[in-house]
Design a protein around this motif. Structure first.
Motif, PDB file in Angstrom:
ATOM      1  N   SER A 138      -7.544   3.709   9.512  1.00 30.72           N
ATOM      2  CA  SER A 138      -6.545   2.953  10.228  1.00 30.72           C
ATOM      3  C   SER A 138      -5.119   4.052  10.365  1.00 30.72           C
ATOM      4  O   SER A 138      -4.566   3.969  11.167  1.00 30.72           O
ATOM      5  CB  SER A 138      -6.155   1.756   9.610  1.00 30.72           C
ATOM      6  OG  SER A 138      -7.094   0.798   9.635  1.00 30.72           O
ATOM      7  N   GLY A 194       2.711   0.777   6.207  1.00 27.51           N
ATOM      8  CA  GLY A 194       2.685  -0.720   6.237  1.00 27.51           C
ATOM      9  C   GLY A 194       1.313  -1.167   6.368  1.00 27.51           C
ATOM     10  O   GLY A 194       0.804  -2.072   5.768  1.00 27.51           O
ATOM     11  N   THR A 195       0.817  -0.629   7.356  1.00 28.85           N
ATOM     12  CA  THR A 195      -0.719  -1.142   7.758  1.00 28.85           C
ATOM     13  C   THR A 195      -1.675  -0.609   6.624  1.00 28.85           C
ATOM     14  O   THR A 195      -2.562  -1.639   6.275  1.00 28.85           O
ATOM     15  CB  THR A 195      -1.391  -0.334   9.040  1.00 28.85           C
ATOM     16  OG1 THR A 195      -0.374  -0.757  10.075  1.00 28.85           O
ATOM     17  CG2 THR A 195      -2.515  -1.097   9.475  1.00 28.85           C
ATOM     18  N   LEU A 197      -1.172  -0.671   3.471  1.00 31.78           N
ATOM     19  CA  LEU A 197      -1.055  -1.511   2.204  1.00 31.78           C
ATOM     20  C   LEU A 197      -1.778  -3.036   2.734  1.00 31.78           C
ATOM     21  O   LEU A 197      -2.346  -3.569   1.889  1.00 31.78           O
ATOM     22  CB  LEU A 197       0.648  -1.831   2.093  1.00 31.78           C
ATOM     23  CG  LEU A 197       0.995  -0.759   1.090  1.00 31.78           C
ATOM     24  CD1 LEU A 197       2.644  -0.921   1.075  1.00 31.78           C
ATOM     25  CD2 LEU A 197       0.446  -0.499  -0.208  1.00 31.78           C
ATOM     26  N   THR A 198      -1.456  -3.271   4.120  1.00 34.91           N
ATOM     27  CA  THR A 198      -1.929  -4.543   4.612  1.00 34.91           C
ATOM     28  C   THR A 198      -3.522  -4.506   4.392  1.00 34.91           C
ATOM     29  O   THR A 198      -4.261  -5.577   3.903  1.00 34.91           O
ATOM     30  CB  THR A 198      -1.873  -4.565   6.045  1.00 34.91           C
ATOM     31  OG1 THR A 198      -0.597  -4.339   6.384  1.00 34.91           O
ATOM     32  CG2 THR A 198      -2.351  -5.991   6.429  1.00 34.91           C
ATOM     33  N   ILE A 199      -4.254  -3.297   4.624  1.00 31.77           N
ATOM     34  CA  ILE A 199      -5.708  -3.107   4.460  1.00 31.77           C
ATOM     35  C   ILE A 199      -6.204  -2.885   3.132  1.00 31.77           C
ATOM     36  O   ILE A 199      -7.268  -3.440   2.635  1.00 31.77           O
ATOM     37  CB  ILE A 199      -6.157  -1.916   5.250  1.00 31.77           C
ATOM     38  CG1 ILE A 199      -5.841  -2.412   6.733  1.00 31.77           C
ATOM     39  CG2 ILE A 199      -7.678  -1.631   5.182  1.00 31.77           C
ATOM     40  CD1 ILE A 199      -6.017  -1.204   7.539  1.00 31.77           C
ATOM     41  N   GLY A 213      -5.202  -5.662  -4.867  1.00 33.75           N
ATOM     42  CA  GLY A 213      -5.836  -6.705  -3.781  1.00 33.75           C
ATOM     43  C   GLY A 213      -6.945  -7.510  -4.707  1.00 33.75           C
ATOM     44  O   GLY A 213      -6.912  -8.551  -4.562  1.00 33.75           O
ATOM     45  N   ILE A 232       1.179 -10.592  -4.697  1.00 36.77           N
ATOM     46  CA  ILE A 232       1.781 -10.369  -3.410  1.00 36.77           C
ATOM     47  C   ILE A 232       3.053  -9.691  -3.383  1.00 36.77           C
ATOM     48  O   ILE A 232       3.455  -8.764  -2.790  1.00 36.77           O
ATOM     49  CB  ILE A 232       1.857 -11.864  -2.610  1.00 36.77           C
ATOM     50  CG1 ILE A 232       0.441 -12.264  -2.368  1.00 36.77           C
ATOM     51  CG2 ILE A 232       2.581 -11.669  -1.304  1.00 36.77           C
ATOM     52  CD1 ILE A 232       0.279 -13.466  -1.772  1.00 36.77           C
ATOM     53  N   GLY A 236       4.448  -6.159  -1.851  1.00 36.59           N
ATOM     54  CA  GLY A 236       5.556  -6.250  -0.999  1.00 36.59           C
ATOM     55  C   GLY A 236       6.409  -5.345  -1.353  1.00 36.59           C
ATOM     56  O   GLY A 236       7.081  -4.395  -0.715  1.00 36.59           O
ATOM     57  N   GLY A 239       5.489  -1.776  -0.771  1.00 42.27           N
ATOM     58  CA  GLY A 239       5.778  -1.534   0.598  1.00 42.27           C
ATOM     59  C   GLY A 239       7.206  -1.146   0.874  1.00 42.27           C
ATOM     60  O   GLY A 239       7.666  -0.240   1.645  1.00 42.27           O
TER      61      GLY A 239
END
Lengths: 260, 268
Positions: A138, A194-195, A197-199, A213, A232, A236, A239
């Motif tokens: 990604s 950002g992406t 960390l999302t993944i 995670g 979470i 955050g 990030g």
């Protein structure tokens, strides 16, 4: 926006908005409008955080969870950003390279990373390789698209000026195309972080017993919502801090941006 | 006086012209695919000469400049610098662009010394040349500024200086002063004339202003229809030193300006 010229109103609003959200959260939970299983009160989350700092989670201390997540994201980010930026810059300037990457990257780009998890497990197992590659992919695609757009932003006169002063192809690339693309590259890095960390959470679905995670997923399967929230919030914060670092770097490196 | 075979060099500078032209166009044609921009264009420009290319937008004057710079290649005929065919851009033919096209991420000194950096010259030499050249265009003391900290006129001075630093045979200027205010523009025009006297550089100057063309040029090529290879060459007879604002009011200036104006009107 220059740091020295940030108006007070901006600073006040930037501090007030998270405080207001926190107050709303506290109010909703104190009035017992929702069950704590769905939304625990802020103080309970803080207690869970304290507990994890003192006792760790699932037999592993919190620092280890954080470091193993940071390590995965860090490796994927550096490798993905370097490769993505290089390929993107080349795609922006060499049409043959653009042609080579066009169809493969445009087919892979819309696939949600979650959809690739079963395939990655088959190919690379459930170890570190799969987790890092999922984020790498990604980050690579995002930084590539941005670097390519940045390289295309170089004006014809600017390129010609370099050539007429004797710049070789490589010198033009290094001294002119790359600096021109830098603002867009930096934007790509922010989005990619950002992406990434999302993944991370999705990547840590792939098994293993450490990482933020893993912590969140594990806590949620036991309905330990306070720990889910604590995890979470930690992601955050990571990030937020990494974005602050990238923005500060951007301001320092790209001093000329928006000044003409 | 159709200029296709013109070899007259109308300079008033003693010894500025030599027998062999620095720049030669030999029946040059250029077309983008089917669209012919110019055909059968021939001229020679002598050493140390300033030629103004005057014409309306789209007449092909910038194409001439791009052919000399090597950004474009003739589709017919030959374009030569010092007798050798032009095969691409090079530091012997520096270009000053309309919008300066400076490198915003580099300081004034780094912009000026860019050609030396590309040639692999050491840092100290680059700094020294940058300072000398900055002084030549009245930029002394601004070497460490960034382009975005400068006014439009100063930015064009950097554009001039970075070309001069490469010690070019030919300077190509593409309407470099058209976006500046009158006072700054006239200062810079006089500066260009002084620089020519100092360096002996040959200059091709593209403009759509009759006044600018006459004040700067030793000859003015009035470009009308390059598709038939036609342009008119006017010799400028002004007193030395050319870099004198008095020349803007000289009878010879006013007469030539009128002659060019009438020719432009007549042909349309």
């Amino acid at each position: 926006m220059n740091r020295n010229t940030v108006p007070w109103r901006y600073r006040i609003l930037a501090v007030l908005s998270p405080l207001a959200l926190l107050a709303l959260w506290a109010l909703v939970t104190m009035q017992e409008l929702v069950t704590p299983i769905l939304l625990p009160p802020p103080l309970a989350v803080l207690a869970a955080l304290k507990d994890m700092v003192a006792e760790g989670y699932s037999g592993v201390d919190l620092g280890t969870h954080v470091v193993s997540s940071l390590r995965r994201v860090g490796i994927a980010f550096v490798a993905g950003a370097v490769c993505g930026t290089m390929v993107g810059l080349l795609r922006g300037r060499v049409i043959e390279i653009d042609a080579l990457f066009l169809v493969p990257s445009e087919i892979v780009r819309p696939i949600p990373p979650l959809g690739l998890i079963p395939l990655f497990i088959l190919w690379f197992g459930i170890g570190e390789t799969s987790k890092i590659l999922l984020m790498f992919l990604s980050i690579f695609l995002i930084t590539m698209v941005n670097a390519q757009a940045g390289a295309r932003a170089c004006g014809l006169d600017t390129l010609r000026a370099a050539q007429s002063m004797g710049a070789s192809g490589w010198q033009t690339f290094r001294f002119v195309v790359f600096p021109t693309a830098l603002p867009q590259i930096m934007t790509g890095l922010r989005v990619a972080m950002g992406t990434g960390l999302t993944i991370l959470v999705a990547a840590e679905l792939l098994g293993g017993d450490r990482g933020l995670g893993f912590l969140i997923l594990d806590a949620s399967s036991f309905f330990r919502t306070t720990y889910v929230f604590a995890g979470i919030i930690l992601i955050g914060l990571i990030g937020f801090v990494s974005d602050l670092v990238l923005v500060a770097l951007r301001g320092r490196i790209i001093h000329w941006e928006g000044k003409r | 006086m159709i200029g296709t075979t013109s070899k007259s060099v109308g300079t008033t500078e003693p010894g500025a012209a030599t027998e062999r032209p620095v720049l030669t166009f030999d029946r040059v044609g250029f077309a983008y695919g089917d669209r012919t921009v110019m055909r059968d264009v021939s001229f020679g420009i002598g050493s140390g000469e300033i030629v103004s290319l005057l014409g309306t937008s789209g007449c092909g004057k910038t194409t001439i400049l791009n052919l000399i710079a090597g950004f474009l290649r003739p589709t017919e005929g030959r374009a030569l610098v010092d007798g050798a065919e032009i095969s691409g851009p090079g530091p012997d033919r520096g270009v000053v662009f309309q919008a300066a096209a400076l490198f915003d991420w580099m300081t004034v000194a780094e912009n000026i010394a860019f050609s030396l950096r590309c040639a692999g010259r050491p840092r100290r030499e680059r700094r020294q040349v940058a300072e000398e050249t900055a002084a030549l265009v009245d930029l002394a003391g601004r070497e460490d500024a960034y382009p975005y900290e400068l006014s439009g006129g100063m930015r064009q001075r950097v554009g001039l200086a970075r070309v001069l630093a490469a010690r070019p045979r030919v300077m190509l200027m593409d309407e470099p002063f058209s976006a500046l205010d009158v006072q700054t523009r006239e200062d810079l025009q006089e500066q260009v004339l002084r620089l020519r006297d100092r360096t002996g550089c040959t200059i091709v100057f593209v403009t759509h202003s009759i006044d600018e063309a006459v004040f700067l040029g030793d000859r003015v090529f009035l470009i009308d229809n390059l598709r038939q290879g036609q342009f008119e060459a006017f010799a400028v007879e002004l007193n030395a030193p050319r870099a004198s604002s008095e020349n803007r009011l000289a009878p010879a200036f006013l007469r030539l300006r009128e002659a060019i104006y009438r020719t432009m009107r007549h042909s349309h």
